[in-house]
Design an enzyme around this catalytic site. Sequence first.
Site, mmCIF file in Angstrom:
data_model
loop_
_atom_site.group_PDB
_atom_site.id
_atom_site.type_symbol
_atom_site.label_atom_id
_atom_site.label_comp_id
_atom_site.label_asym_id
_atom_site.label_seq_id
_atom_site.Cartn_x
_atom_site.Cartn_y
_atom_site.Cartn_z
ATOM 1 N N GLU A 1 1.016 -11.779 -3.094
ATOM 2 C CA GLU A 1 -0.444 -11.876 -2.881
ATOM 3 C C GLU A 1 -1.242 -11.611 -4.160
ATOM 4 O OE1 GLU A 1 1.520 -9.520 -1.772
ATOM 5 O OE2 GLU A 1 0.584 -7.544 -1.869
ATOM 6 N N CYS B 1 6.260 -5.160 0.414
ATOM 7 C CA CYS B 1 6.402 -3.814 -0.157
ATOM 8 C C CYS B 1 6.274 -2.732 0.922
ATOM 9 C CB CYS B 1 5.423 -3.652 -1.313
ATOM 10 S SG CYS B 1 5.933 -2.376 -2.465
ATOM 11 N N ARG C 1 12.935 3.520 -0.028
ATOM 12 C CA ARG C 1 11.576 3.574 -0.560
ATOM 13 C C ARG C 1 11.596 3.971 -2.044
ATOM 14 N NH1 ARG C 1 8.180 7.994 0.627
ATOM 15 N NH2 ARG C 1 6.138 7.286 -0.020
ATOM 16 N N HIS D 1 5.087 -8.474 -4.378
ATOM 17 C CA HIS D 1 3.709 -8.752 -3.947
ATOM 18 C C HIS D 1 3.265 -10.163 -4.339
ATOM 19 C CE1 HIS D 1 2.448 -4.567 -3.010
ATOM 20 N NE2 HIS D 1 3.347 -4.240 -3.905
ATOM 21 N N ILE E 1 5.796 -3.083 -7.436
ATOM 22 C CA ILE E 1 4.975 -1.896 -7.701
ATOM 23 C C ILE E 1 5.495 -0.748 -6.835
ATOM 24 C CG2 ILE E 1 2.629 -0.947 -7.718
ATOM 25 C CD1 ILE E 1 1.645 -3.943 -7.642
ATOM 26 N N ARG E 2 6.213 0.181 -7.468
ATOM 27 C CA ARG E 2 6.871 1.266 -6.713
ATOM 28 C C ARG E 2 7.529 0.715 -5.442
ATOM 29 N NH1 ARG E 2 6.408 6.277 -8.005
ATOM 30 N NH2 ARG E 2 6.335 7.118 -5.906
ATOM 31 N N GLY F 1 0.864 -1.186 0.000
ATOM 32 C CA GLY F 1 0.000 0.000 0.000
ATOM 33 C C GLY F 1 0.887 1.216 0.000
ATOM 34 N N GLU F 2 0.701 2.079 0.944
ATOM 35 C CA GLU F 2 1.508 3.297 1.037
ATOM 36 C C GLU F 2 2.005 3.419 2.478
ATOM 37 O OE1 GLU F 2 2.908 5.594 -0.948
ATOM 38 O OE2 GLU F 2 3.620 6.211 1.026
ATOM 39 N N SER F 3 3.323 3.254 2.622
ATOM 40 C CA SER F 3 3.873 3.151 3.982
ATOM 41 C C SER F 3 3.668 4.414 4.799
ATOM 42 C CB SER F 3 5.369 2.808 3.910
ATOM 43 O OG SER F 3 6.064 3.779 3.166
HETATM 44 N N1 GLN Z 1 5.855 3.040 -2.605
HETATM 45 C C1 GLN Z 1 5.038 2.554 -1.553
HETATM 46 C C2 GLN Z 1 5.478 3.090 -0.204
HETATM 47 O O1 GLN Z 1 6.364 3.820 -0.110
HETATM 48 C C3 GLN Z 1 5.025 1.042 -1.496
HETATM 49 C C4 GLN Z 1 4.338 0.504 -2.710
HETATM 50 C C5 GLN Z 1 3.633 -0.779 -2.501
HETATM 51 O O2 GLN Z 1 3.369 -1.239 -1.383
HETATM 52 N N2 GLN Z 1 3.214 -1.358 -3.602
HETATM 53 O O3 GLN Z 1 4.905 2.763 0.791
#
Ligand code: GLN
Length: 206
Positions: A184, A83, A112, A182, A141-142, A51-53
């Site tokens: 999952e 991630c 990150r 990921h 993914i990023r 997700g987004e940390s």
């Molecule tokens: N770039 C996201 C972050 O900094 C992580 C991306 C992801 O979980 N797919 O949290």
Amino acid sequence: MLHTTPTIGVLALQGDVREHRAALEAAGARTVALRRESELDAVDGIVIPGGESTTMSRLLQVFDLLEPLRARLKEGLPAYGSCAGMILLATEVLDTRPDAEHLDALDITVRRNAFGRQVDSFEADLDMTGVDGGPLRAVFIRAPWVERVGPDVEVLARVPHGQAAGKVVAVRRGSVFATSFHPEVTGDLRVHRLFVDTVRSQFASP
Ligand code: GLN
């Protein structure tokens, strides 16, 4: 009594909670969506999703979960982070917001969004220690990568080729795992099985 179905909490503040729950259940665990401190007592392990940390860090504080979760992890709660979850489990995070918190459960330095814009998102087949049966499709993914690994931390996988070849993307310390990618989202249950089996093996120890 020996119970063989572990209960795994999936941190459900933000991110791909549903995918992790489905994979864990298919791998033989019972799962709960974890949002409250009181729910921490009922779980045998925790998954921190992608997700987004920085958002998850903020929500951990809003939900008064940051310190209780840090404490449970310190006591030895098994954990797996993918991630953003890897970022949250780390002891040190580069290129994040100055106010972002993390959980200090794995002695690693994580960068990150490390793969840069050109390869923001990509897939690779890689070999992962502890995962038998041929290479694993890894979806990034990023994603972060691991820049420093502490003495007790085992490297499980590296990027196999391309401009980021050799970068560490899966690690483990005992029953705490993290991957930059990921599993999952691929339908391949091997990483979730490895985690569920590790959690289950804790019951067997006296
Ligand atoms: N770039 C996201 C972050 O900094 C992580 C991306 C992801 O979980 N797919 O949290």
